[in-house]
Design an enzyme around this catalytic site. Structure first.
Site, short mmCIF file in Angstrom:
data_model
loop_
_atom_site.label_atom_id
_atom_site.label_comp_id
_atom_site.label_asym_id
_atom_site.label_seq_id
_atom_site.Cartn_x
_atom_site.Cartn_y
_atom_site.Cartn_z
NE ARG A 1 -2.24 -1.11 3.68
CZ ARG A 1 -1.89 -0.15 4.52
NH1 ARG A 1 -2.14 1.11 4.25
NH2 ARG A 1 -1.26 -0.44 5.65
CE LYS B 1 -6.52 -4.32 4.12
NZ LYS B 1 -7.29 -4.99 5.22
CB SER C 1 -0.94 -7.01 6.89
OG SER C 1 -0.31 -7.86 5.99
CE LYS D 1 -6.77 -9.35 9.76
NZ LYS D 1 -5.45 -9.02 9.25
CB THR D 2 -5.31 -15.10 6.64
OG1 THR D 2 -5.73 -13.80 6.27
CG2 THR D 2 -5.76 -16.10 5.60
NE ARG E 1 -0.85 -9.20 1.37
CZ ARG E 1 -1.46 -8.99 2.52
NH1 ARG E 1 -2.51 -9.73 2.87
NH2 ARG E 1 -1.03 -8.05 3.34
CG HIS F 1 -8.11 -4.81 9.86
ND1 HIS F 1 -6.79 -4.52 10.13
CD2 HIS F 1 -8.11 -5.57 8.75
CE1 HIS F 1 -6.02 -5.08 9.21
NE2 HIS F 1 -6.79 -5.73 8.37
CG ASP G 1 -8.39 -8.36 6.07
OD1 ASP G 1 -7.59 -8.38 7.02
OD2 ASP G 1 -8.45 -7.43 5.26
#
Length: 531
Positions: free
Chosen positions: A57, A199, A236, A240-241, A320, A218, A255
């Protein structure tokens, strides 16, 4: 369907673009990607695409149009940078002219939000076919019947090859991500990184949902066989994933979620997983979910076998995979569930001093939610080459247009209302800081998380962390007791104490910016100031 958002029609009627390819099927988009040489076919059926110099980003190039709608509502600052309506409209006209001169442009129409009472009809218009494939994987696809009556209430336009001239266009660089809530448009240019698409829509939902009393979050979410919902907050790279993709629990999403009076629902229809060092052995659900229609971003592919090499970080560590949530075997569809019983805050502590798991009081939960401590992982933003300590309010400050206190207040109310247990889990380093210690073993983290979700840690004995004031379980089935107490994993307890006090001071310095929180919450942080 009643329009709960009460928003006006978008400024843009993209159907007027003569070169527009609307709502192409996945096979058709794959064919377009290959024929246009935007990417290559991988052995597992996915499409691989590279994003050039922008592999993460670009937060310094993100803006919100400051107008009568947003002036007194948005939390303006380094995250939410203001830009004028005139600058936005000028760039909008230039981008539209740019797209009209292309041979073809692609459009996806779908939704953000699995709960039909709160979903946002969206439209994603892209210069690249692979970006449209990405959008079709990440957002919620409409049925044929829904498509017939689909009226977009927000439009995102992505034109990577349109480069801004900062001196003329009023941007900070050639790249720009601009949201106009007045015109219901997100305008993206100068970057091929597809994460900006995902995002930006999340940021829009973070602005709109609280107006209806719905908390956007989030976080990832899953549910057990008894309907017990678990939420996983974290930036990130914190897990989480990985941790929500559990073969013993059904995935709600990886997410972005929202919490209404009816329960939790997924904002997305897909997953955007980090896949550095991905293996079938360690993360089988994610590994097996990458198949035809999926998009691999900046993953190195063997030229002969066309196999993905997830260990190769030549292009970036922020590799990703974007895939439909339906590719996960054990998933809840539609992605809606009840109220959470357990909340887990994930942090990748680069100092190596936070316990691997600790139980939080209500006040500690609010303190750590507002603090949002973790370490930025290499590649998620330009210029980050190794983990670095950071604080991100609500574990998602870059995507929060409103003041953090608004989201924290809503979360606190729900923790009280539904008597939710909250844990802080360190997926970062142990036995020393980054460069000296070791990364927490995933197997141990999974075991501790399961114990928290199953209620096993509600019955065990706890000891108080002398510096952070956290309650640490003395025992956790399947985890060595020494691992649970961070100071016992260091060779020198004195060095541990010095490093822990250093981090504690960073917590205090960061929290000083929150002026309107209660004394009980402010005092729920580390105990450094009492030494």
């Amino acid at each position: 369907m009643t329009n709960f958002l009460n928003v006006r029609e978008s400024l843009l009627d993209v159907s007027s673009l003569e070169n527009l390819q609307q709502n192409l099927s996945t096979p058709a988009l794959v064919e377009k990607v290959l024929s246009r040489q935007e990417g290559q076919l991988v052995a597992n059926g996915a499409i691989q695409a590279n994003t050039g110099k922008y592999t993460g980003r670009s937060p310094k190039d993100k803006f919100i149009v400051k107008d009568d709608t947003t002036a007194n509502k948005v939390d303006w600052g380094n995250v939410n940078q203001p830009i004028s309506r005139d600058v936005f409209l000028n760039l909008y006209k230039k981008v539209m002219t740019f797209l009209k001169n292309k041979d073809e442009v692609f459009s996806f129409q779908g939704f953000a939000g699995a709960d039909k009472n709160f979903r946002l009809p969206i439209q994603v218009v892209t210069e690249y076919a692979w970006h449209n494939l990405f959008a079709s994987q990440l957002f919620i696809q409409p049925t044929e019947e829904e498509l017939q009556s689909h009226h977009p209430q927000f439009t995102l336009i992505s034109a990577p090859n349109f480069k801004a001239d900062p001196a003329v266009d009023g941007t900070n660089s050639e790249t720009f991500i601009i949201v106009s809530f007045e015109h219901k448009v997100v305008l993206i240019g100068g970057t091929e990184y597809a994460g900006e698409i995902k995002k930006s829509i999340f940021s829009v939902m973070n602005y709109l949902l609280p107006e209806s009393g719905v908390l956007p979050m989030h976080c990832s979410a899953n549910v057990g066989i008894e309907g017990d919902v678990g939420l996983f907050f974290g930036l990130s790279g914190t897990g989480k994933t990985t941790l929500s993709a559990d073969p013993n629990r059904s995935l709600i999403g990886d997410d972005e979620h929202a919490w209404s009076n009816n329960g939790v629902f997924n904002i997305e229809g897909g997953c955007y997983a980090k896949c550095v060092n991905l293996s079938q052995e360690k993360e089988p659900q994610i590994y097996n979910a990458i198949r035809f229609g999926s998009v691999l971003e900046n993953v190195v592919i063997d030229e002969q076998t066309r196999m993905a090499d997830y260990d190769d970080t030549t292009l970036t560590e922020n590799t990703r995979a974007a895939y439909s949530i339906a590719n996960i075997d054990n998933v809840i569809l539609p992605s809606i569930a009840g109220h959470p019983r357990t909340i887990i805050f994930l942090t990748a502590d680069a100092f190596g001093v936070l316990p691997p798991i600790s139980k939080l009081t209500k006040e500690q939960a609010m303190y750590h939610f507002l603090s949002g401590y973790t370490s930025k992982v290499a590649g998620t933003e330009r210029g980050i080459t190794e983990p670095e300590a950071t604080f991100s309010a609500c574990f998602g400050a870059p995507f929060l247009p409103l003041p953090a206190a608004k989201y924290a207040e809503m979360l606190g109310e729900k923790i009280d209302q539904f008597e939710v247990n909250v844990f802080l889990v360190n997926t970062g380093w142990t036995g020393g800081p980054y460069g000296t210690g070791n990364r927490m073993e995933l197997a141990h983290t999974r075991t501790m998380v399961h114990a928290a979700l199953e209620g096993e840690l509600n019955k065990t004995e706890y000891v108080k962390d002398p510096i952070f004031g956290l309650s640490i379980p003395v025992h956790c089935p399947g985890v060595p007791s020494k691992v649970l107490l961070p100071w016992k994993t260091w060779e020198s307890e004195t060095e541990y104490t010095d490093k822990a006090q250093e981090l504690a001071m960073k917590f205090h310095d960061n929290f000083a910016k929150f002026h309107n929180v209660s004394t009980s919450i402010a005092n729920a942080g580390p105990l450094y100031h009492r030494y």
